[in-house]
Design an enzyme around this catalytic site. Structure first.
Site, short mmCIF file in Angstrom:
data_model
loop_
_atom_site.label_atom_id
_atom_site.label_comp_id
_atom_site.label_asym_id
_atom_site.label_seq_id
_atom_site.Cartn_x
_atom_site.Cartn_y
_atom_site.Cartn_z
N SER A 1 22.04 9.99 -33.02
CA SER A 1 23.08 9.31 -32.25
C SER A 1 24.48 9.75 -32.64
O SER A 1 24.71 10.24 -33.75
CB SER A 1 22.94 7.79 -32.44
N HIS B 1 19.71 -1.73 -21.69
CA HIS B 1 20.90 -1.97 -20.89
C HIS B 1 20.68 -3.15 -19.95
O HIS B 1 19.56 -3.36 -19.46
CB HIS B 1 21.25 -0.72 -20.08
#
Length: 478
Positions: free
Chosen positions: A399, A196
């Protein structure tokens, strides 16, 4: 705030929304001008230039002016009527935008009506959550209850952890990296290229040397390259960001392999600090069978998750947990507060712990487990529908983020609020996203692709470099 979006849509009679005054200019509220479509590359003086980042609209084109009330407003009530109309229209637009929300990891399925009675209080948890301050309107008792729950989830005893509820996920990362920097002032920060952006923001803010590590096609950190980067700085301690779900591909770094790589590179446990960025999947993985564990029984220093993502808090917030032994380097007595403080922000939203505490009590472990299973099941359904339609798509094993080829026009992307990077976009399947919404999205995507590619006359782009040859369904890789 109270009620899920589906309930709100059923209950709201949009025909009864009060219309705006005749002299009200609607262009000051909503302006739907879209940026031009951006191609992968363009020719400038015969030279091919890379894709430019498409920025959103300038909000100054749609901002709402703040004006002074007229002298007789209290008598006429025109100001109140005007503001009520603006808010009604804004609420209507929120309902519409929420219906087409797919690209960002926010759980919009919540009902906090029971907490509306507390919205009249200015609740502020300023300072250390474990030490009361002189400000009495706080929710520390709820905050510590939430922190205890997460400490148990990550296997850290009450007397061994310190943490707080942050104002957002980025603050958790900033705090985790800061603790690592305080433990190892001369440490080198290592983070995969798909981490991120807040991790690299932390490196700039704290003036840290940072090594960006390559990733596998899945988005997971490449530990061979990690080992090579470690070898360049064997004389310096290592501060590592481990992703429990990357931003774009939802890839989970192999924590055990990262630790093994450090050990094999000659880094003993007292020469490295690991921060785990679990923004979304940090709360999902504990409920996935056979998923690797994120646990403080392993040599990690801190874990952070977002509260407004999988939990479904209606305001940005997060949870940051670290080892108590590390926090003394940051903590300072503050006489003004009659407390200590080791947080990054001073004032902290005291309402966020109430929302988190309420949800954790309502759902519990079993409730979260059911929601995780639903998300993973629906993510597999979406990937299957995309591939059946000839659209290249990828879904990592642990995921709920489905990655696929980027739509060819920004209007479609903005309608469904898709997150894009390069030639790919993604849908993050959250608890509020059901099969009907996914079918609606895929059906519209298929219709639009027929226009973009002229019913097969034009070739769809190759995305093998982003999602792998086995997932790409272009003419070359079918």
């Amino acid at each position: 705030m109270a009620g899920s979006i589906d309930v709100m849509l059923r209950d709201l009679n949009l025909d009864t929304v009060e219309s705006l005054p005749a002299d009200f200019d609607p262009t000051t509220v909503i302006n739907d001008i879209l940026p031009p479509v951006v191609n992968d590359a363009k020719l400038v003086n015969g030279i091919e230039k890379p894709r430019e980042i498409v920025l959103g609209r300038n909000v100054h084109t749609s901002s709402l002016e703040v004006t002074e009330p007229d002298a007789d407003d209290e008598v006429t009530g025109e100001r109140e009527a005007y503001m009520a109309s603006v808010l009604a229209r804004y609420r209507k637009s929120l309902l519409e935008r929420t219906k087409h929300h797919l690209g960002y990891p926010y759980n919009l399925d919540f009902d906090y009506g029971a907490l509306s009675q507390l919205q009249h209080f200015s609740i502020n948890n300023l300072g250390d959550p474990f030490i009361e301050s002189n400000y009495g309107v706080h929710s520390r008792q709820f905050e510590v209850g939430v922190l205890d729950w997460f400490a148990r989830l990550w296997e850290l005893e009450k007397n061994e952890y310190w943490g707080y509820i942050t104002n957002c996920g980025t603050e958790g990362n900033l705090h985790g990296i800061l603790v690592g920097r305080e433990v190892f002032p001369d440490g080198i920060l290592y983070a995969s290229s798909e981490s991120h952006y807040s991790i690299f923001k932390a490196a700039r803010m704290y003036r840290m040397d940072c090594e960006k590590v390559n990733t596998l096609i899945s988005g997971e950190i490449d530990c061979e390259d990690f080992k090579a980067k470690l070898s360049l700085h064997k004389d310096k301690p290592a501060i590592i960001n481990v992703n429990i779900g990357t931003t774009v591909k939802g890839a989970v770094d192999d924590l055990d392999l990262v630790i093994k790589t450090l050990e094999e590179s000659g880094f003993s446990h007292d020469r490295f600090y690991i921060h785990c960025d679990g923004a979304l999947f940090g709360l999902m993985m504990p409920f996935v069978k056979l998923a690797p564990k994120v646990s403080f029984k392993k040599p990690i220093g801190s874990v952070s998750v977002s509260g407004h993502k999988f939990v479904g808090c209606p305001m940005p917030c997060g949870i940051q947990i670290t080892r108590l032994e590390h926090i003394n380097a940051l903590s300072r007595n503050v006489e003004y507060l009659a407390s200590r403080d080791a947080t990054i922000m001073g004032s902290r939203n005291g309402h966020a712990p109430l929302f988190l505490w309420y949800t954790l009590n309502r759902k519990g472990y079993r409730g979260f487990q059911k929601e995780v299973q639903k998300c993973l099941r629906n993510a597999h359904y979406l990937k299957g529908r995309l591939t059946e339609a000839g659209i290249g798509a990828m879904l990592n094993e642990l995921s709920s983020t489905v990655v696929f080829e980027r739509p060819q026009d920004e209007e479609f992307t903005r309608k469904w609020q898709l997150a894009c990077q390069g030639n790919i976009a993604h849908v993050v399947v959250m608890p509020n996203i059901n099969i009907d919404k996914l079918d609606h999205f895929v059906n519209e995507l298929i219709e639009r692709r027929a226009v973009w590619y002229e019913n097969g006359k034009l070739k769809s782009p190759c995305v093998a470099s982003e999602i792998g040859n086995s997932n790409c369904l272009c003419a070359l890789h079918k």
